[in-house]
Design a protein around this motif. Sequence first.
Motif, PDB file in Angstrom:
ATOM      1  N   PHE A 145       0.834  -1.207   0.000  1.00  0.00           N
ATOM      2  CA  PHE A 145       0.000   0.000   0.000  1.00  0.00           C
ATOM      3  C   PHE A 145       0.865   1.252   0.000  1.00  0.00           C
ATOM      4  CE2 PHE A 145      -1.693   3.441   2.650  1.00  0.00           C
ATOM      5  CZ  PHE A 145      -2.740   3.869   1.831  1.00  0.00           C
ATOM      6  N   LEU A 146       1.881   1.259   0.852  1.00  0.00           N
ATOM      7  CA  LEU A 146       2.773   2.421   0.934  1.00  0.00           C
ATOM      8  C   LEU A 146       3.446   2.685  -0.408  1.00  0.00           C
ATOM      9  CD1 LEU A 146       3.959   4.523   2.883  1.00  0.00           C
ATOM     10  CD2 LEU A 146       5.809   2.931   3.359  1.00  0.00           C
ATOM     11  N   MET A 147       3.878   1.626  -1.073  1.00  0.00           N
ATOM     12  CA  MET A 147       4.539   1.781  -2.362  1.00  0.00           C
ATOM     13  C   MET A 147       3.565   2.240  -3.436  1.00  0.00           C
ATOM     14  SD  MET A 147       7.029  -1.537  -2.274  1.00  0.00           S
ATOM     15  CE  MET A 147       7.601  -1.194  -3.922  1.00  0.00           C
ATOM     16  N   TRP A 155       5.048  12.306  -5.396  1.00  0.00           N
ATOM     17  CA  TRP A 155       5.766  11.876  -4.214  1.00  0.00           C
ATOM     18  C   TRP A 155       7.248  11.742  -4.496  1.00  0.00           C
ATOM     19  CZ3 TRP A 155       3.485  12.400   0.191  1.00  0.00           C
ATOM     20  CH2 TRP A 155       2.090  12.344   0.248  1.00  0.00           C
ATOM     21  N   LEU A 156       7.590  11.332  -5.707  1.00  0.00           N
ATOM     22  CA  LEU A 156       8.999  11.226  -6.070  1.00  0.00           C
ATOM     23  C   LEU A 156       9.681  12.576  -5.966  1.00  0.00           C
ATOM     24  CD1 LEU A 156      11.299   9.468  -7.197  1.00  0.00           C
ATOM     25  CD2 LEU A 156      10.482  10.024  -9.467  1.00  0.00           C
ATOM     26  N   ALA A 157       8.989  13.621  -6.445  1.00  0.00           N
ATOM     27  CA  ALA A 157       9.570  14.958  -6.427  1.00  0.00           C
ATOM     28  C   ALA A 157       9.642  15.532  -5.009  1.00  0.00           C
ATOM     29  CB  ALA A 157       8.749  15.887  -7.323  1.00  0.00           C
ATOM     30  N   ASN A 158       8.622  15.277  -4.190  1.00  0.00           N
ATOM     31  CA  ASN A 158       8.577  15.883  -2.870  1.00  0.00           C
ATOM     32  C   ASN A 158       9.370  15.111  -1.823  1.00  0.00           C
ATOM     33  OD1 ASN A 158       6.451  18.303  -2.701  1.00  0.00           O
ATOM     34  ND2 ASN A 158       5.719  16.834  -4.204  1.00  0.00           N
ATOM     35  N   LEU A 159       9.493  13.805  -1.999  1.00  0.00           N
ATOM     36  CA  LEU A 159      10.291  13.024  -1.065  1.00  0.00           C
ATOM     37  C   LEU A 159      11.769  13.060  -1.396  1.00  0.00           C
ATOM     38  CD1 LEU A 159       8.022   9.843  -0.668  1.00  0.00           C
ATOM     39  CD2 LEU A 159       8.383  11.668   1.002  1.00  0.00           C
ATOM     40  N   THR A 160      12.104  13.510  -2.619  1.00  0.00           N
ATOM     41  CA  THR A 160      13.434  13.479  -3.237  1.00  0.00           C
ATOM     42  C   THR A 160      13.730  12.056  -3.713  1.00  0.00           C
ATOM     43  OG1 THR A 160      14.831  12.955  -1.321  1.00  0.00           O
ATOM     44  CG2 THR A 160      14.246  15.274  -1.662  1.00  0.00           C
ATOM     45  N   GLY A 166      14.833   4.790  -1.349  1.00  0.00           N
ATOM     46  CA  GLY A 166      15.025   4.045  -0.118  1.00  0.00           C
ATOM     47  C   GLY A 166      13.716   3.484   0.418  1.00  0.00           C
ATOM     48  N   LEU A 167      12.648   4.273   0.296  1.00  0.00           N
ATOM     49  CA  LEU A 167      11.333   3.812   0.730  1.00  0.00           C
ATOM     50  C   LEU A 167      10.892   2.600  -0.078  1.00  0.00           C
ATOM     51  CD1 LEU A 167       8.730   4.300   2.422  1.00  0.00           C
ATOM     52  CD2 LEU A 167       7.969   5.803   0.579  1.00  0.00           C
ATOM     53  N   HIS A 168      11.084   2.654  -1.381  1.00  0.00           N
ATOM     54  CA  HIS A 168      10.611   1.576  -2.246  1.00  0.00           C
ATOM     55  C   HIS A 168      11.533   0.353  -2.199  1.00  0.00           C
ATOM     56  CE1 HIS A 168       7.189   3.319  -4.693  1.00  0.00           C
ATOM     57  NE2 HIS A 168       7.495   4.258  -3.809  1.00  0.00           N
ATOM     58  N   MET A 169      12.713   0.496  -1.615  1.00  0.00           N
ATOM     59  CA  MET A 169      13.556  -0.681  -1.409  1.00  0.00           C
ATOM     60  C   MET A 169      12.946  -1.615  -0.362  1.00  0.00           C
ATOM     61  SD  MET A 169      16.215  -0.748  -3.383  1.00  0.00           S
ATOM     62  CE  MET A 169      17.480  -1.696  -2.532  1.00  0.00           C
ATOM     63  N   ALA A 170      11.946  -1.128   0.374  1.00  0.00           N
ATOM     64  CA  ALA A 170      11.271  -1.978   1.360  1.00  0.00           C
ATOM     65  C   ALA A 170      10.586  -3.171   0.708  1.00  0.00           C
ATOM     66  CB  ALA A 170      10.245  -1.161   2.148  1.00  0.00           C
ATOM     67  N   VAL A 171      10.448  -3.141  -0.620  1.00  0.00           N
ATOM     68  CA  VAL A 171       9.807  -4.267  -1.307  1.00  0.00           C
ATOM     69  C   VAL A 171      10.595  -5.557  -1.093  1.00  0.00           C
ATOM     70  CG1 VAL A 171      11.009  -3.905  -3.513  1.00  0.00           C
ATOM     71  CG2 VAL A 171       8.765  -5.015  -3.486  1.00  0.00           C
ATOM     72  N   TYR A 172      11.910  -5.460  -0.921  1.00  0.00           N
ATOM     73  CA  TYR A 172      12.711  -6.670  -0.715  1.00  0.00           C
ATOM     74  C   TYR A 172      12.418  -7.275   0.664  1.00  0.00           C
ATOM     75  CZ  TYR A 172      15.195  -5.317  -4.908  1.00  0.00           C
ATOM     76  OH  TYR A 172      15.492  -4.990  -6.203  1.00  0.00           O
ATOM     77  N   GLY A 173      12.275  -6.425   1.662  1.00  0.00           N
ATOM     78  CA  GLY A 173      11.876  -6.928   2.966  1.00  0.00           C
ATOM     79  C   GLY A 173      10.475  -7.517   2.931  1.00  0.00           C
ATOM     80  N   ALA A 174       9.576  -6.854   2.185  1.00  0.00           N
ATOM     81  CA  ALA A 174       8.209  -7.363   2.059  1.00  0.00           C
ATOM     82  C   ALA A 174       8.197  -8.730   1.391  1.00  0.00           C
ATOM     83  CB  ALA A 174       7.354  -6.376   1.269  1.00  0.00           C
ATOM     84  N   TYR A 175       9.093  -8.939   0.437  1.00  0.00           N
ATOM     85  CA  TYR A 175       9.137 -10.227  -0.256  1.00  0.00           C
ATOM     86  C   TYR A 175       9.590 -11.331   0.701  1.00  0.00           C
ATOM     87  CZ  TYR A 175       9.898 -13.623  -3.989  1.00  0.00           C
ATOM     88  OH  TYR A 175       9.834 -14.734  -4.799  1.00  0.00           O
TER      89      TYR A 175
END
Length: 368
Positions: A145-147, A155-160, A166-175
Amino acid sequence: MSHVYRAVGWSPQKRKYDLLIALCMVVYLCVFTAVTLATQPYVTFETLLLRATGSLGFVMLSFILLIGPLARISPRFLPVLYNRRHLGVATFLVALVHGAFATLQFHALGEVNPLASVLSTDGSFADGGAFPFQPLGVVVLGVLFLMAATSHDFWLANLTPRVWKGLHMAVYGAYAVLLGHVALGALQGEEKGFLWPVTGAVAATVFALHLHTGLAERRRDRARAARAPGGTHAAPPSEVPRGYIRAVPADGIPDGEGRVVPLDGERVAVFRNGTEISCLSNVCRHQMGPIGEGRIIDGCVTCPWHGFQYDPVTGCAPPPFDDRLETYDVAIHDGFVWVNPVANPLGTASRTARLPGAGTAAPPGEAP
């Protein structure tokens, strides 16, 4: 994105991609349903729906993680990489259907709050029960959901880009958590032993391809560093400013192309534009794509992933865009490009160099 500003819309290519995603999902669900009914004719509709959506979500997330390594192995997978976020949102929707139906079917009709029931009815270590696998599914759904919620460029522009990546790298932990959810849930019970090698083979493929491409990239970095006698950290000659690092043979860069070079733990992109040599960060500000694998188009370095462009000397995107890349000063001596490992301030024109026979090194932002 182009050097000529054009609003990005829902292009025909994106529509075709989304239709293809939907078609593949429908085909998978139909095949899964047919095989299940043929082998287990007494299965209930509820069980069939849970199994179909759960297995589809697992397959889709596994494929998402395979796209990156596959694109590194063959450029034929780049079109899939360009629209990977669409597939990620579709995966979240499948997982949402699976989770919502499981909650409705098993937890919504009791006296306990459905969410509390999901988090507590699998047993626990305290009472000697089974490991609570359903909370693992809640964790995976939360990450997806977060991704999906931050998949838009806003969000890409405002989060940098770095925070967003780094946020979307959480997909590996989710897997990894998903593997636990599947192993402790769907793979348990009688007559499910054949699913263990299938699930293991999929997970092993994801791991093996990432390991293979990571090691291959590391070998390429080491090969580039050792290509010249003395390696990249050979002492610069007196004609080259102190501290510069030897990067790549100057004649090894085709006109209009770049070469990715490891530089003190970072990667930079050395480009040739006619006879001019310049150096930029290898990380695109859009989705951290590999700038050095792109080309110079209409005078701008163009990222191979989504076409974002930057001036090869200043690192600035053409107006009205305001994205900027770090630039690095360069020099040429004895046929090699030497790079200052200290980046210039953002928006600063770098000191470029001319190929032998084309003049001397150019001052920052100027041609000789």
